[in-house]
Structure formats: C-alpha cells, structure tokens
Design a protein around this motif. Structure first.
Motif, PDB file in Angstrom:
ATOM      1  N   ARG A  50      -2.872   0.169  -4.193  1.00 25.58           N
ATOM      2  CA  ARG A  50      -2.939  -1.142  -3.564  1.00 25.58           C
ATOM      3  C   ARG A  50      -2.656  -2.205  -4.633  1.00 25.58           C
ATOM      4  NH1 ARG A  50      -7.757  -1.074   0.983  1.00 25.58           N
ATOM      5  NH2 ARG A  50      -7.108   0.893   1.969  1.00 25.58           N
ATOM      6  N   ILE A  99       0.863  -1.177   0.000  1.00 23.93           N
ATOM      7  CA  ILE A  99       0.000   0.000   0.000  1.00 23.93           C
ATOM      8  C   ILE A  99       0.900   1.228   0.000  1.00 23.93           C
ATOM      9  CG2 ILE A  99      -1.734   1.301   1.265  1.00 23.93           C
ATOM     10  CD1 ILE A  99      -2.763  -1.311   2.407  1.00 23.93           C
ATOM     11  N   GLU A 122      -4.437   6.067  -2.602  1.00 22.91           N
ATOM     12  CA  GLU A 122      -3.624   4.911  -2.231  1.00 22.91           C
ATOM     13  C   GLU A 122      -3.481   3.978  -3.425  1.00 22.91           C
ATOM     14  OE1 GLU A 122      -5.143   2.763   1.068  1.00 22.91           O
ATOM     15  OE2 GLU A 122      -4.366   4.175   2.579  1.00 22.91           O
TER      16      GLU A 122
END
Length: 830
Positions: A740, A689, A738
């Motif tokens: 991921r 992440i 973010e």
C-alpha cells in the motif's frame, strides 16, 4: 304608406354616420385647440381628413350600387390604399410619449374621490398630463377608426372584383365550332387588315409625314442601320465577346456560355427597340399600326427568351443537358418551344385586335380556338419528349453532372404532367363555349413551364459561378449553397406564379402589407421588422458574448491561478448570462412587451412541469455543477460503474472520456443525485494497492522486507507517508500480502502497479521465493465400484468387436461412482 328600399335606408344610415362622426371629430379638435397645445391638428391635416371622409362615403355608395367598371374599382381601391397607409402610419406615432404620460399619471395615483380635496400643485400637474395625453390620443383614435374603415372598404372592393373575374371565367359563350360564326370572324379579321393597310398608305402619302422624314432623315437612317445590324449581327457579336471573356478564366464551367446566351438575347432585342424608335420617329403608321408597334418589343422579347430557353434546356454544346432528350430530338424540342412563343405572341396580337375592333363574342371565340388547339398540341408533344428523360449512368458521368439533369427533370415533372392534362381539357372547354376558362388554363400553363425551367437554368448558372469562384468546379452543384440558391429562387418565383395564374398586383401588395403589419399578441404587435430587429440585436449580443468568452479562455484566465475546472465554469457561466442578457435586450429593442408574455410563460411552465421535467432537472443540475464544482473538467471520476476523465460540462449533460477513448454522455442529474467517486478532486495524490501471494513455508519477514524495498524504490511513490506492507492473512493456497503506497499522481496508478509486479517477479525469482498455484485435493467415494464398472465395459467392448459393431460406450452412473468431494476437507465422505 311609402316603402323605403333597403339600399336607400343603408345610404341614409351611412350619411348619418358620416355627419355624426364629423361632428364628433370636430368637437375633439375644438377641445384640443381650446387647450392651447402646440401639438394641435393643422389645417392641412383637417382638410386631408375631410377629403378622406368624402372618399369613404363615395366608395360606400359605389360598392352598394356595384355598377362601376372593374378599372374604376381598381382606381378607387388605389385611393383607399393610400389613405389606409397614412392612417396606419399616424396610428403608430407618439406611442412612447403616450406610454410615458400614462406612467406619469400612474405615479400620481388615483384621483381623489368626489368631494375630497387634492393639493393644488398635484391637481395642476394631473390636469396638464391628462390634457397632453388626450391631445396625443385624439389623432391615434381617429386614425385607427379611419384605418379600419378603409381596410373594410378595400376588402369589399376585392370581393366584388374577384366575383366578377370568377363569373367571367365560368361564363359560357358561343361555341367556336358553330360554322355560322366563321364568316363574321374572318370578315372582321380581313376588314381590320385592310384598315391597317389603308391607314399606313394614307399616313405615308401625307405631306406632314414626308416633311417629318426629310427633316429627321439622318437620325432615322442611323437608327435603322443600327437596329438592323443589332438584329442580324447581334448573335455573332455576342459569341465573339464570349471568346474575349473566356480569357479571364472559368473556361469549361459554363459561366461565359451563359453570359453569351444572354447577350444573344439582349443585343437583338436592343436592335428591335432601335427599329421601333426609328419607325415611330418616321410616323409612317396610322392609329392601329402605332398601337401594334408599341407592343412589338414585348413580342420580340417573348420570341427571343423562349428561343434562349430552348437552347439552354437541350444545349448540344454542354456535356450534360439540363433535361435529357434523345440525340435526334434536340432540334425538334427547340422548334416546339419556339412555336409556343409564337402562339403566345399571336394570342397577345388577338387581344389587341379585340380591343381595337371591339369584336363580338362569336368573333373572339372563333379566332381564339385555333390558338388554344395549337398550344394544347404543342404541350402534348413536349410531354412526349419529356418522357424520354432517363437517369444518368454513373460510369458515363463520373463528374456527377447528370445529377443536374435529374434535378431539373424533377422540378418540371409536375408541371409537365399538369400541362399534359390541360392539353386535353382546354380544347374541350373552348369547344363547349368556355373560351375564357380555356385561355385561363392553357396560357398560364405555358408561362409556368417557361418560368420553372428558366429558374432551373439560372440555378445552374449560379452553381457554375460559385464553382468557378470557389475552385470546386462541378462539385459545387452538390453543395449546400447550390440547394439554398434553388430554394431562394423558388421563393422569388411564388409572386410571379401567382400573377401568371390570375392574381392581381393589388392582391400581392395586400398580402405583403398584411405580412408587414404582423400579428397582435395582447398589446404587442409582432411584425417582420420587429423580428428582424430582434435577430440583429441578438446576433450582435451573441457574437459579443462569444468574443468575451474567447478572450477570457485564451488570454486572461490562463494567467491566473484558477484551476482549469474553475476557468471552464467561469467561461460557461458568462456565456449563459451573456446569451440571456442579449435575448432581453433584443426583445426590448424589438418593442416587445415582456409583461404581455406572462400568460404564455405560465402555460409553458405547466408544460415544462409535466413534459420536460427531465430536461429541466438536467439543466438545474448543470447549473449546480458549474457553481458548486464537485467535479471539474479534467477530473478522473467514477459514476454508475463508468470510469474516465471529464472532458466537458454543459447545462444538460457532461461528456466523459473513458480509458478506451470512447465518449460517454452522462445526464447531469445522475452526477448530482448519484454516487460519484472523484479520484483527482483538489489534487492528484492517490493510493495504489498491489496484492501478492507466496507459498506456505516462506519467511514472512523476508517477504515484507523485499516488498517494502521494491515500493520505496519506485519514483512515483511518496515517502511521506511512507509505503507499508500488510500481511493480510492465510489464504487457501498462499500467504497473502499487500503493498500500500501513496502516489504523486494517481493517474499513473496502472503503470505503477505494472512496474511493481514486474519487480516483484524478478526479486522473488532471485530470492527463491515461490508464488504458488491454486491447489485442490480430489476425493472419490466407493472407488471399488469404479474398478468393477471398468471391467464390465472392457468385456462388452470385446464382444462387440467380435460382431463387427462399435456401440457407444456406456456412461457410468454417478451413484455407482460415488460423490466427488471438492472442498478439500477430510470429513469422512469417502
């Protein structure tokens, strides 16, 4: 009425016991013979047992009378010891056969109650087994009883002999300082000398002697010449032999110097033996001269070995002496040691003189006193030399050889102090009439000093030899083997020290027999042989287990599809099982009964439950880890805030290597009872992440596209499942996103995260996207108060400057300044 004395009553009771036991033993033998067994007692064994009973009865009578000489008691003790060893051997026979018969009878069950019938075949089998068992137990029962009887008699004899020796040492005789005893002593000594001379003259003038010399003249001349050459030329020959031996190597190590020093003792001693043989063959000495001649080799041995010890102790040929002595005192120390040898020889000559002439106590005391005083003075003088020892200088002794001298000095320090004390005590005791006690103190002190210093010399030679063979040189003197040799020599010296200080050989053999017999625990006897058998079998089993483990770890398991953690669990489990089986087999081979240790095991279980519960918990947890394998060797785990790789799993703890390369030992119970995160359990796939913030006003879709493109371009990111970009929300300073993504190997998570951050910075700079700083608005309440306070401060500063003083500026009052609003809102707190 006639009164019977206690001694007579005891003698009658012992005689009654003798005949009663003889009748019972004979009855046992008759029953055995009636059974027709092939294992019956032979006639020779019966005669041997009858002789034992007579010897035991005679020993009891002699002990009760206590009038026999010490030599007679020693001979009787020797006979009893022989019987005791025979009975001990018989009592240990047929043990396995008896155990087998008892188990067979136990398998048949209890015999039927009285009045009940039992099948004929079972009854016949029970009778046969019972008869065989009784026939095997009879010799053991008789031997055990005889063994205990002999052991008790030997103990009584030892007590009598020790009491006599103690009484003799504490006995006070005539004082040698009494002038009335001097003429008799000198007269006896002069008479003995004249008698020896006359006997020798008469023997030389005897026709038989002349005829013997003429018949054996060639042999006598050869022996005389050989002996004289060995005595006079033995030491130069030894040095020449040393020069030849040094050609084989080890020059400068002290090995060949030690060998040469031994040859310098052995060659002259051999010459003395040859000369003694020549004189004895000639037959020119009388009775007294012959008895003295027999002791001449032992006297020569004392003189030569003490002289050898003096040279080894302060040898000027070595760079570092065994004991440091001043440069000008070496010759004096060697002279004192030679004088000690002369005192010991004269003391032995005096002992032989007392035996030959059967001298009185007064004569013995007067003649022994000068030797005691001389020995004491020499010991006091040596103590003064010993106090000159000093620690070696590190700069003057770079090779560390001085540590040998320091070690040897510590070895003999206690003996020197004791000798110093005895140098005062022994002459005083002799002057008061306790000559036996004085001799029992001063001469053993000399022999003890000689023995310990000789051990130090031998240890140094062993270190030199090991240094030569191993190539370590003088560094071998500081090795563990050198210390082990010293410890072994100290153990070997203990019996010699005991003999020096008055212990009998019988005492040492008795102690050794007790040691070999071991001790009893229940029905099991723990002996040194049983312990040695246990050690040998267990060592063999342990070595075999390690060999199998090594073969599995290096050859078999790497060719299978088992993961490294499973391989480690198999190898570790096999090791524990192998060691457990090796211990069981070793205990069985040593003849130890495990059932007799049940009580000990129960007591240990209580101790484990209370005092060792943490260790047991870790042990059980380690077994669970090896069986269930929630973590394996090589896994990346996190436990208790600690993160790292598992490097080793044992039954007590687990070793984790952190990312900063430090090892952390974690108890296994923490891994079982606590929360453990395993990042690589089963596979190495994991998620990364990467948080990113952009300035307000930036197009979110553009940011999403750029981040998605960056994530997909990285080679460690998997496309199934594909990476995604999440718009987390509106932060205080930025729009939060973010990345991921699922990685092929989670072990590279930090490297992947760093690569993505570098790429994000580069792409955002190219696209003109701003990564904002954190922003805060500062609001001040009542700003007009700040202006008034500043004006006042300026006025005060001007006034102070005119006066030439610079006071500390006044601090503003927070209440005047107002309260700063740092929460960034506009709630009216202005």
């Amino acid at each position: 009425m006639h009164r019977i004395s206690p001694v007579t009553a005891i003698a009658w009771l012992r005689a009654l016991y003798f005949w009663t036991f003889t009748v019972l033993a004979a009855a046992f033998l008759v029953l055995t013979l009636a059974g027709g067994s092939l294992a019956q007692t032979s006639e020779r064994d019966t005669d041997y047992y009858q002789n034992w009973l007579k010897t035991a009865l005679r020993a009891e009578q002699v002990i009760d009378a206590s009038r026999a000489s010490s030599a007679a008691f020693e001979q009787l003790r020797k006979d009893l010891t022989g019987y005791r060893q025979s009975f001990q051997r018989v009592s240990g026979e047929n043990k396995q056969r008896i155990s087998t018969l008892e188990s067979q009878l136990a398998a048949l069950g209890d015999p039927p109650a009285e009045g009940s019938d039992e099948p004929e075949d079972i009854a016949a089998l029970r009778a046969s087994l019972t008869l065989q068992l009784n026939q095997l137990k009879v010799p053991r029962i008789v031997a055990e009883e005889a063994f205990r009887r002999a052991n008790g008699l030997i103990g009584e004899i030892d007590i009598i002999i020790r009491d006599r020796r103690t009484k003799r040492l504490l006995e006070r005789g005539p004082s040698p300082l009494n002038p009335e005893h001097w003429p008799g002593a000198f007269g006896a000594l002069s008479k003995s000398g004249r008698t020896l001379w006359h006997e020798t003259q008469a023997q030389i003038g005897n026709d038989t002697t002349v005829e013997r010399i003429s018949d054996d003249l060639p042999g006598i001349l050869v022996l005389l010449i050989t002996g004289i050459l060995l005595v006079l030329r033995g030491r130069p020959w030894a040095r020449a032999m040393g020069n030849y031996l040094r050609a084989f190597g080890a020059r400068g190590t002290g090995v060949w110097s030690f060998v040469v020093s031994l040859l310098q003792v052995l060659l002259p001693l051999l010459g003395v033996l040859v000369l003694t043989t020549a004189v004895d063959l000639a037959g020119i000495l009388g009775v007294r001269g012959t008895l003295m001649l027999e002791n001449l080799p032992s006297w020569a041995f004392i003189l030569l070995t003490f002289h050898w010890l003096g040279e080894q102790l302060v040898a000027s040929r070595r760079e570092v002496d065994l004991v440091s002595v001043g440069e000008g005192r070496r010759g004096e120390v060697r002279l004192m040691i030679d004088m000690l040898a002369a005192v010991l020889v004269l003391q032995d000559v005096l002992t032989q003189f007392n035996l030959l002439e059967n001298t009185s106590q007064e004569t013995s005391a007067v003649l022994a006193f000068p030797l005691i005083v001389a020995a004491a003075l020499i010991l006091l003088r040596l103590q003064k030399y010993g106090s000159l020892n000093s620690k070696p200088d590190a700069e003057a002794d770079p090779d560390g050889e001085g540590r040998i001298a320091a070690g040897a000095s510590r070895i003999i320090a206690l003996v020197r102090q004791g000798s110093y004390l005895l140098g005062f005590v022994a002459p005083v005791l002799a002057a008061l009439g306790y000559v036996n006690a004085a001799e029992a103190l001063i001469y053993p002190a000399i022999n003890t000093l000689f023995l310990l210093t000789a051990l130090a010399v031998v240890q140094r030679f062993a270190g030199d030899l090991y240094g030569w063979l191993s190539g370590q040189g003088q560094a071998a003197q500081d090795s563990l083997l050198f210390v082990g040799i010293g410890f072994l020599l100290a153990l070997l010296a203990l019996p010699l020290l005991a003999l020096i200080w008055g212990a009998r050989v019988a005492d040492l053999t008795e102690l050794w027999s007790t040691f070999l017999a071991g001790f009893q625990i229940g029905d099991t006897r723990i002996s040194p042989m049983a312990f040695l058998s246990f050690v040998v079998v267990f060592a063999a089993g342990y070595g075999l287990t390690r060999l199998i483990q090594s073969s599995l770890r290096n050859s078999l398991l790497p060719k299978t599809k088992i993961d490294p953690g499973g391989q480690n669990a198999i190898v570790s489990g096999l090791g524990y099982v192998g060691i457990f089986l090796a211990a069981l087999v070793a205990i069985s081979m040593a003849g130890l009964d495990l059932s007799s240790l049940a009580i000990v095991a129960g007591a240990l279980s209580v101790g484990i439950g209370f005092g060792l519960q943490t260790i047991v918990s870790n042990f059980v947890s380690g077994i669970i880890l090896l069986v269930e394998r929630p973590i394996s060797k090589g896994d990346w785990i996190e436990v208790g805030g600690l993160m790292g790789y598992v490097r080793d799993i044992s039954v007590r703890s687990t070793r984790i290597e952190t990312f900063d390369r430090s090892d952390v030992i974690v108890p296994n119970s923490d891994l079982i009872t606590g929360t453990v995160t395993n990042y690589t359990r089963g596979n190495t796939v994991g998620r990364v992440i990467v948080p990113v913030g952009v300035a307000y006003g930036t197009d979110p879709r553009q940011v999403e596209a750029i981040l998605s493109e960056i994530a997909r371009a990285h080679p460690m990111v998997l496309m199934k499942p594909a990476p995604n970009v999440v718009f987390q929300g509106f932060g205080a300073d930025s729009l939060d996103f973010e990345i991921r993504a699922i990685l092929r190997d989670v072990n590279w998570v930090l490297s992947v995260k760093s690569d993505l951050n570098y790429e994000i910075v580069a792409r955002f700079a190219a696209e003109g996207i701003e990564i904002p700083y954190a922003q805060r608005d500062l609001w001040i309440r009542n700003p007009e108060a700040l202006g008034a306070l500043a004006a006042t401060a300026v006025a005060e500063a001007g006034t102070t400057a005119e006066n030439g003083n610079m006071p500390k500026p006044a601090q503003p009052d927070l209440e005047d300044l107002g309260q700063a609003d740092t929460d960034g809102d506009a709630d009216g707190d202005k």
